[in-house]
Design a protein around this motif. Structure first.
Motif, PDB file in Angstrom:
ATOM      1  N   PRO A  72       0.818  -1.227   0.000  1.00 52.46           N
ATOM      2  CA  PRO A  72       0.000   0.000   0.000  1.00 52.46           C
ATOM      3  C   PRO A  72       0.850   1.275   0.000  1.00 52.46           C
ATOM      4  CG  PRO A  72      -0.876  -1.567   1.580  1.00 52.46           C
ATOM      5  CD  PRO A  72       0.432  -2.115   1.111  1.00 52.46           C
ATOM      6  N   GLU A  73       1.970   1.234   0.687  1.00 53.22           N
ATOM      7  CA  GLU A  73       2.881   2.381   0.713  1.00 53.22           C
ATOM      8  C   GLU A  73       3.485   2.610  -0.677  1.00 53.22           C
ATOM      9  OE1 GLU A  73       7.180   3.129   2.680  1.00 53.22           O
ATOM     10  OE2 GLU A  73       5.630   2.458   4.079  1.00 53.22           O
ATOM     11  N   ALA A  74       3.847   1.534  -1.349  1.00 52.76           N
ATOM     12  CA  ALA A  74       4.422   1.637  -2.692  1.00 52.76           C
ATOM     13  C   ALA A  74       3.378   2.132  -3.686  1.00 52.76           C
ATOM     14  CB  ALA A  74       4.968   0.282  -3.129  1.00 52.76           C
ATOM     15  N   GLN A  75       2.151   1.627  -3.604  1.00 49.81           N
ATOM     16  CA  GLN A  75       1.103   2.011  -4.536  1.00 49.81           C
ATOM     17  C   GLN A  75       0.682   3.464  -4.385  1.00 49.81           C
ATOM     18  OE1 GLN A  75      -1.770  -0.993  -3.621  1.00 49.81           O
ATOM     19  NE2 GLN A  75      -0.744  -2.536  -4.881  1.00 49.81           N
ATOM     20  N   ALA A  76       0.925   4.053  -3.223  1.00 49.19           N
ATOM     21  CA  ALA A  76       0.604   5.463  -3.008  1.00 49.19           C
ATOM     22  C   ALA A  76       1.575   6.380  -3.745  1.00 49.19           C
ATOM     23  CB  ALA A  76       0.613   5.776  -1.515  1.00 49.19           C
ATOM     24  N   CYS A  77       2.681   5.850  -4.224  1.00 44.18           N
ATOM     25  CA  CYS A  77       3.699   6.658  -4.902  1.00 44.18           C
ATOM     26  C   CYS A  77       3.480   6.783  -6.401  1.00 44.18           C
ATOM     27  CB  CYS A  77       5.092   6.067  -4.649  1.00 44.18           C
ATOM     28  SG  CYS A  77       5.590   6.148  -2.923  1.00 44.18           S
ATOM     29  N   TYR A  78       2.505   6.062  -6.955  1.00 43.09           N
ATOM     30  CA  TYR A  78       2.253   6.166  -8.392  1.00 43.09           C
ATOM     31  C   TYR A  78       0.765   6.058  -8.688  1.00 43.09           C
ATOM     32  CZ  TYR A  78       1.959   1.005  -8.505  1.00 43.09           C
ATOM     33  OH  TYR A  78       1.617  -0.296  -8.288  1.00 43.09           O
ATOM     34  N   ARG A  79       0.407   6.503  -9.903  1.00 49.40           N
ATOM     35  CA  ARG A  79      -0.977   6.443 -10.369  1.00 49.40           C
ATOM     36  C   ARG A  79      -0.983   5.675 -11.683  1.00 49.40           C
ATOM     37  NH1 ARG A  79      -4.093  11.475 -12.879  1.00 49.40           N
ATOM     38  NH2 ARG A  79      -1.947  11.794 -13.517  1.00 49.40           N
ATOM     39  N   VAL A  80      -1.878   4.716 -11.799  1.00 50.28           N
ATOM     40  CA  VAL A  80      -1.991   3.913 -13.015  1.00 50.28           C
ATOM     41  C   VAL A  80      -2.784   4.717 -14.043  1.00 50.28           C
ATOM     42  CG1 VAL A  80      -2.833   1.757 -13.999  1.00 50.28           C
ATOM     43  CG2 VAL A  80      -1.889   1.787 -11.690  1.00 50.28           C
ATOM     44  N   LEU A  81      -2.231   4.854 -15.240  1.00 50.02           N
ATOM     45  CA  LEU A  81      -2.858   5.653 -16.290  1.00 50.02           C
ATOM     46  C   LEU A  81      -3.561   4.818 -17.353  1.00 50.02           C
ATOM     47  CD1 LEU A  81      -0.027   8.263 -16.902  1.00 50.02           C
ATOM     48  CD2 LEU A  81      -2.049   8.492 -15.453  1.00 50.02           C
ATOM     49  N   ASP A  82      -3.443   3.513 -17.293  1.00 52.70           N
ATOM     50  CA  ASP A  82      -4.011   2.670 -18.350  1.00 52.70           C
ATOM     51  C   ASP A  82      -5.328   2.019 -17.935  1.00 52.70           C
ATOM     52  OD1 ASP A  82      -3.013   0.910 -16.537  1.00 52.70           O
ATOM     53  OD2 ASP A  82      -1.727  -0.172 -17.926  1.00 52.70           O
ATOM     54  N   ALA A  83      -6.255   2.797 -17.442  1.00 55.26           N
ATOM     55  CA  ALA A  83      -7.605   2.353 -17.081  1.00 55.26           C
ATOM     56  C   ALA A  83      -7.624   1.332 -15.952  1.00 55.26           C
ATOM     57  CB  ALA A  83      -8.331   1.800 -18.300  1.00 55.26           C
ATOM     58  N   GLY A  84      -6.563   1.256 -15.162  1.00 57.30           N
ATOM     59  CA  GLY A  84      -6.553   0.431 -13.965  1.00 57.30           C
ATOM     60  C   GLY A  84      -6.335  -1.048 -14.182  1.00 57.30           C
ATOM     61  N   ALA A  85      -6.096  -1.495 -15.401  1.00 61.52           N
ATOM     62  CA  ALA A  85      -5.888  -2.929 -15.642  1.00 61.52           C
ATOM     63  C   ALA A  85      -4.748  -3.115 -16.624  1.00 61.52           C
ATOM     64  CB  ALA A  85      -7.156  -3.556 -16.192  1.00 61.52           C
ATOM     65  N   ASP A  86      -4.098  -4.266 -16.521  1.00 59.19           N
ATOM     66  CA  ASP A  86      -3.048  -4.594 -17.482  1.00 59.19           C
ATOM     67  C   ASP A  86      -3.677  -4.832 -18.852  1.00 59.19           C
ATOM     68  OD1 ASP A  86      -1.054  -4.419 -15.643  1.00 59.19           O
ATOM     69  OD2 ASP A  86      -1.026  -6.557 -15.181  1.00 59.19           O
ATOM     70  N   VAL A  87      -3.036  -4.327 -19.890  1.00 55.03           N
ATOM     71  CA  VAL A  87      -3.490  -4.525 -21.256  1.00 55.03           C
ATOM     72  C   VAL A  87      -2.656  -5.644 -21.861  1.00 55.03           C
ATOM     73  CG1 VAL A  87      -3.733  -3.456 -23.521  1.00 55.03           C
ATOM     74  CG2 VAL A  87      -4.074  -2.086 -21.446  1.00 55.03           C
ATOM     75  N   PRO A  88      -3.275  -6.767 -22.235  1.00 54.27           N
ATOM     76  CA  PRO A  88      -2.497  -7.851 -22.829  1.00 54.27           C
ATOM     77  C   PRO A  88      -1.800  -7.377 -24.101  1.00 54.27           C
ATOM     78  CG  PRO A  88      -4.688  -8.609 -22.255  1.00 54.27           C
ATOM     79  CD  PRO A  88      -4.672  -7.120 -22.077  1.00 54.27           C
ATOM     80  N   ILE A  89      -0.557  -7.765 -24.259  1.00 52.43           N
ATOM     81  CA  ILE A  89       0.236  -7.315 -25.400  1.00 52.43           C
ATOM     82  C   ILE A  89      -0.384  -7.794 -26.704  1.00 52.43           C
ATOM     83  CG2 ILE A  89       2.497  -7.499 -26.517  1.00 52.43           C
ATOM     84  CD1 ILE A  89       3.678  -7.670 -23.669  1.00 52.43           C
TER      85      ILE A  89
END
Length: 98
Positions: A72-89
């Motif tokens: 939780p401490e690590a996740q507070a240091c960044y914001r996900v910009l890709d709609a909150g989910a991994d995009v399969p390659i």
């Protein structure tokens, strides 16, 4: 802060040597430019495109962590910009063809 250290602190990779390898192989982008050095400097406001096991993740650095703390401490240091989910390659490549 070095990009390999940042990835390890943010818990995006399990080990720092793995982060160094990813950076040196050119699998990441920093503000749209390919990263080829593990000692590439990263600061707040930078946008990282990082491959993960499930696809690609785009994040914005909000603050630089002081240590490799709990998730939780690590996740507070960044914001996900890709709609909150991994995009399969593979899916990303199919969408570009259409």
């Amino acid at each position: 802060m070095r990009i390999d250290k940042l990835l390890w602190f943010l818990r995006l990779v399990k080990t720092r040597p793995l982060a160094q390898t990813m950076a040196e192989e050119g699998h990441m982008r920093l503000n749209g430019r390919r990263v080829e050095r593990s000692h590439q400097k990263v600061g707040t406001g930078d946008v990282l495109t990082v491959p993960t096991a499930g696809g690609v993740r785009v994040i914005e650095i909000l603050s630089l962590p002081q240590r490799r703390g709990p998730a939780p401490e690590a996740q507070a240091c960044y914001r996900v910009l890709d709609a909150g989910a991994d995009v399969p390659i593979a899916a990303a490549n199919r969408n570009e063809a259409f």
